[in-house]
Design a protein around this motif. Structure first.
Motif, mmCIF file in Angstrom:
data_model
loop_
_atom_site.group_PDB
_atom_site.id
_atom_site.type_symbol
_atom_site.label_atom_id
_atom_site.label_comp_id
_atom_site.label_asym_id
_atom_site.label_seq_id
_atom_site.Cartn_x
_atom_site.Cartn_y
_atom_site.Cartn_z
ATOM 1 N N GLU A 119 9.594 -6.215 19.848
ATOM 2 C CA GLU A 119 8.312 -6.680 20.364
ATOM 3 C C GLU A 119 7.170 -6.281 19.425
ATOM 4 O O GLU A 119 6.262 -7.076 19.155
ATOM 5 C CB GLU A 119 8.069 -6.103 21.757
ATOM 6 N N LEU A 168 7.331 2.993 25.992
ATOM 7 C CA LEU A 168 8.520 3.172 26.828
ATOM 8 C C LEU A 168 8.265 4.287 27.832
ATOM 9 O O LEU A 168 7.719 5.330 27.482
ATOM 10 C CB LEU A 168 9.734 3.558 25.972
ATOM 11 N N LYS A 218 12.080 -2.993 22.346
ATOM 12 C CA LYS A 218 10.666 -2.657 22.223
ATOM 13 C C LYS A 218 10.211 -2.721 20.767
ATOM 14 O O LYS A 218 9.104 -3.186 20.466
ATOM 15 C CB LYS A 218 10.401 -1.266 22.796
ATOM 16 N N VAL A 233 2.893 -1.304 22.598
ATOM 17 C CA VAL A 233 4.132 -1.312 23.390
ATOM 18 C C VAL A 233 4.626 0.123 23.559
ATOM 19 O O VAL A 233 4.728 0.872 22.584
ATOM 20 C CB VAL A 233 5.208 -2.166 22.701
#
Length: 592
Positions: free
Chosen positions: A319, A329, A316, A327
């Protein structure tokens, strides 16, 4: 030698593999080292202790056998003072050829010998032979008949010749001792003429049976030898030949049985002695090795629980690094990783918000810069105009107006800050404050009194510019003016800093107190003010009247926090209807 290949290999393998290798090394290395050295040391200690114990036992047993031999010696000595043999000898001399008399004497003497045999459990057989006579008088413990010819009387007679003490004799058969005899020459007590030889056969079990009772461990053999290496006793609990085949070490203990110079030898097999210890060590080692798979399973679980989610977080982050915005989680964890995921989500959202708003902020900044340039013209123009008015007032002799304009000009000059000074001396700050108080007292007259208690040594201390006047202004306008009249006290002093926890001296601090006896601050507003003073952005106030009344205090606190940080700044104490006390704490340090 280059270590780069090893480093490259180390960094190329996964953390999971590293964990397995490290745990296996951490687990097996101490076991092998401690097991080897501990086991070797334990073997040596155990062997030494047992050898000491066995050596002590052998010496004690040797002493017991010696005591029993001495008992036989004492028994033979007692026979010298017994009259029975002397009486038989005397009667034989009187009637040397009388068959009936000889038969009776034989019966009486053998009866006497038999009583001695049954009185001594260590004796199996006793015999007596008069000098120059062929007849042997004999008594045995057993009912089985035994011929006197089996007793080697002649050999023992020869060995006893000229010996005043008890002698021993071994009846050998193919290098094996069948019987042990003790013999002594009997002399007449009156004329010391030799009468004959008394012999007693000793029970070997009586002499050496205690060895069988006390030394019966399976890892030791016991041997007793005569002075010419005749084997008197043998007790083998392990096979010496098998011991030599397995190349096991043997330990030997030797001792002497006095006064006959017999030898006791005890052999101890280390292989059998340490058999249980070595078996236990092998079992412990196998159990330890058996736990390695368990650790590997735990490492896999740990990897799945910690490192796998960490890899997801890394992906992540990559990214975000590649330019993706927002982004996040999804995670329901509440442990450290959960906190890390939550922080990452907040950071990602914050970055998205900042990127979204940065363009607007840049536009607002440009507009603020333009307005600041425009506003800078007015204070300069006002200052120059006040200087012109002051010059006109002096020309017309109006000194009071001139003094007020001069004071106001000094205040304007300090606010314009032509030289862009961040720090000024306390003396300069007091001068600026005096100009302000001068103008205030021109307005309010004697209704407002200002008292100053200033440590002269502090006047050269450098402090941030314009931090005392806002506190004086706050005390006058929000404390004294609503009341109608009152006093403001300014206390300035140097103080030695003390760390109360560690009891050590710190740098000196400058303590500035502004105390008024005005209306005070309501308790609800005071608590809110204290809370705002602790916040990083204390100007975000919710009440407009509150903004107008306390913004000066909060601005001073923000400046001090930015410059000095914790624990310096302002503290406020107030009682409604009695007054307010504001204390400022500053460090004394170089401000270049």
């Amino acid at each position: 030698m280059s270590y780069k290949p090893f480093k490259d290999f180390y960094y190329s393998i996964s953390i999971k593999t590293k964990l397995i290798i490290v745990v296996c090394l951490l687990f097996t290395t101490p076991i092998l080292l401690i097991g080897y050295f501990g086991y070797s040391n334990y073997e040596k200690i155990m062997t030494d202790k047992y050898m000491y114990y066995a050596n002590t036992n052998v010496k004690e047993l040797s002493s017991l056998i010696t005591e029993r031999i001495e008992g036989l010696h004492n028994f033979s000595m007692d026979m010298l003072y017994d009259t029975e043999i002397y009486e038989v000898h005397k009667n034989l001399l009187k009637n040397p050829t009388d068959v009936l008399t000889e038969f009776k004497l034989k019966r009486d003497l053998e009866s006497y010998l038999r009583s001695l045999v049954f009185s001594r459990p260590e004796i199996n057989l006793m015999a007596f032979q008069f000098k120059d006579k062929d007849e042997i008088y004999m008594a045995t413990r057993h009912l089985v008949y035994q011929s006197s010819s089996t007793i080697p009387m002649n050999e023992m007679y020869k060995k006893s010749a000229g010996q005043p003490n008890l002698i021993h004799y071994f009846d050998m058969d193919n290098n094996k001792v069948n019987h042990i005899y003790f013999a002594r020459v009997i002399y007449d007590r009156n004329d010391l003429q030799e009468l004959g030889l008394v012999v007693f056969q000793v029970n070997k079990e009586y002499l050496f049976g205690i060895l069988r009772d006390f030394l019966k461990n399976e890892f030791q053999n016991v041997y007793v030898y005569g002075e010419f290496q005749e084997e008197l006793f043998r007790l083998e609990l392990y096979d010496p030949k098998e011991q030599s085949k397995i190349k096991g070490e043997e330990y030997w203990i030797h001792d002497t049985i006095e006064p006959l110079d017999w030898k006791i030898s005890v052999s101890i097999s280390s292989q059998i002695l340490l058999k249980e210890v070595r078996a236990l060590s092998r079992m412990i080692l196998l159990l330890c090795l058996a736990t390695i798979p368990i650790f590997i399973v735990l490492i896999n679980f740990l990897y799945a629980d910690i490192f796998k989610p960490t890899h997801v977080l890394i992906q992540k982050m990559k990214e975000v690094e590649q330019g993706q915005i927002g982004v996040t989680l999804k995670s329901h964890r509440k442990d450290e990783l959960g906190y890390l995921f939550k922080t990452f989500n907040q950071m990602s959202q914050k970055i998205e918000h900042l990127i979204d708003s940065v363009y607007k902020e840049q536009l607002a900044l440009k507009n603020a810069e333009i307005k600041a340039l425009q506003a800078q013209i007015n204070p300069h123009f006002l200052y120059n105009t006040l200087e012109t008015i002051n010059w006109k007032a002096q020309l017309n002799g109006v000194d009071e107006i001139s003094d007020m304009i001069s004071a106001l000009s000094e205040i304007m000059e300090a606010n314009i800050d032509r030289e862009n000074e961040r720090f000024i001396s306390l003396q300069s700050e007091i001068d600026y404050m005096d100009n302000y108080i001068f103008l205030i007292q021109k307005r309010f007259g004697s209704k407002i009194q200002v008292k100053k208690n200033i440590d002269a040594a502090s006047m050269s201390v450098m402090i941030p510019k314009l931090i005392i006047q806002p506190l004086i202004e706050n005390a006058i306008y929000h404390g004294i003016e609503p009341k109608g009249q009152g006093t403001v006290i300014l206390n300035i002093a140097l103080k030695e800093g003390i760390d109360a926890q560690n009891k050590v001296s710190l740098n000196k601090t400058l303590i500035i107190e502004v105390i008024d006896d005005g209306v005070g601050i309501p308790s609800i507003v005071l608590e809110d003010l204290k809370k705002k003073l602790k916040e990083k952005d204390g100007l975000s106030l919710s009440n407009t009247a509150y903004k107008k009344s306390k913004v000066g205090v909060i601005n001073v606190q923000r400046r001090l926090q930015l410059i000095y940080g914790e624990p310096y700044g302002l503290t406020v104490e107030s009682t409604e209807g009695e007054g307010t006390r504001i204390q400022m704490t500053l460090p004394i340090k170089d401000t270049d």
